[in-house]
Design an enzyme around this catalytic site. Sequence first.
Site, PDB file in Angstrom:
ATOM      1  N   CYS A 302      37.938 -45.663  83.411  1.00 49.52           N
ATOM      2  CA  CYS A 302      37.603 -46.356  84.660  1.00 49.52           C
ATOM      3  C   CYS A 302      38.422 -47.637  84.726  1.00 49.52           C
ATOM      4  O   CYS A 302      38.690 -48.259  83.695  1.00 49.52           O
ATOM      5  CB  CYS A 302      36.121 -46.725  84.699  1.00 49.52           C
ATOM      6  SG  CYS A 302      35.025 -45.316  84.725  1.00 49.52           S
ATOM      7  N   GLU A 336      42.699 -41.261  83.882  1.00 56.18           N
ATOM      8  CA  GLU A 336      41.885 -40.081  84.168  1.00 56.18           C
ATOM      9  C   GLU A 336      41.749 -39.891  85.672  1.00 56.18           C
ATOM     10  O   GLU A 336      41.764 -40.840  86.433  1.00 56.18           O
ATOM     11  CB  GLU A 336      40.500 -40.221  83.532  1.00 56.18           C
ATOM     12  CG  GLU A 336      40.546 -40.107  82.023  1.00 56.18           C
ATOM     13  CD  GLU A 336      39.175 -39.909  81.420  1.00 56.18           C
ATOM     14  OE1 GLU A 336      38.342 -39.225  82.048  1.00 56.18           O
ATOM     15  OE2 GLU A 336      38.928 -40.419  80.333  1.00 56.18           O
TER      16      GLU A 336
END
Length: 446
Positions: A302, A336
């Site tokens: 994140c 990601e």
Amino acid sequence: QNYVVSPRLMEIVEGCRLPVLRKNQENEDEWPLAEILSVKDTLGRKLFYVHYIDFNKRLDEWVTPDRLDMKKLQFPKKEAKTPTKNGLPGSRPSSPEREVVRETALNGTTRRVLPPSQPGRKRKTCGTDEDSQDSSDGIPTAPRMTGSLVSDRSHDDIITRMKNIDCIELGRHRLKPWYFSPYPQELTTLPILYLCEFCLKYLKSLKCLQRHLTKCNLRHPPGNEIYRKGTISFFEIDGRKNKTYSQNLCLLAKCFLDHKTLYYDTDPFLFYVMTEYDCKGFHIVGYFSKEKESTEDYNVACILTLPPYQRRGYGKLLIEFSYELSKVEGKTGTPEKPLSDLGLLSYRSYWSQTILEILMDLKSDNGERPQITINEISEITSVKKEDVISTLQYLNLINYYKGQYILTLSEDIVDGHERAMQKRHLRIDPKCLHFTPKDWSKRGKW
């Protein structure tokens, strides 16, 4: 004051669609199509929580009836329920390994429903830090499902699609959350949620915050300071050693990250928090997290710049720092997926500037065109090969000429890059980074 409710308003239910009045970026009226996510009565007056179709969820809001175009009201279509393998419509096989925190509607608010406890099985507590949230704050622990904390949309119910916190006070800033975050239900009715800007503990009133500040000794994030240049510092925080801080950081971040679902097992993660220093301490600007062990070369799980610091170059600085860590580790890395809309813009801009910087520094050899391979660009920058290729394609630099691929830099590309680099004042200085990578595979369970 009594309000007369139009009979037509009584027909509106969750799932209805109709045009709703809103102001656009130029402060002009527009009527985009919106979906009704929730209806509530406040002092006898109906309010409607709407999501504007084809707009980001951070623009969702409560609206009054006068902003609805009732002439174009569309009712939801009834969906046929299709049985699944276990015979229950829309259900999924459950297992202890997939326990998650569920949110349920309760009179327009939310309450936390935990999976039934299993005999002979202890649930983890939130850690034993002296200043940890006490258990009544209702932060449970549950296994994560992926390293990226990616949202599982089958559990995406109406409640988690609605913002539940009105305002957060963090140091000298007041933040308006964009998305749902699973703070304890009793805090969601408060006009302001107060956070200690150093330990990120959440409190229900200014008085509670002031009392907490007399006891909280932190003036910077916990963990090791691994970078400092000028007023900018980065702290490395281990999600296992500083569990409570890491969980509180995730709760705050979830207010501004829609595509991530919060899970409470922070043990497998490292958190890198960027701060700005003044005489009162080290103030959080943004952060990124990464898995201690990633099988897919992910160097970011994140990533978030807090809203007061956005559009000032801090996002690109976070990204640049993540790649500097990858360089020290001797690896290529990639964030990601999925990236948020803002995340994709930031990464695309960073990749473009980083690659163009290298291409424009290439020197010709004996009058020949300078040569470089995709692999060499990847090794120099630590940007994964696939991201290098996608960036070159996005910039439309790759051409096929006389049996080989060549990169062509137009004047527009060069001029645009030089203008962008003149505005980019914040850069990471590798000499100020004091970081030794750990081999987590040799550390048992982290």
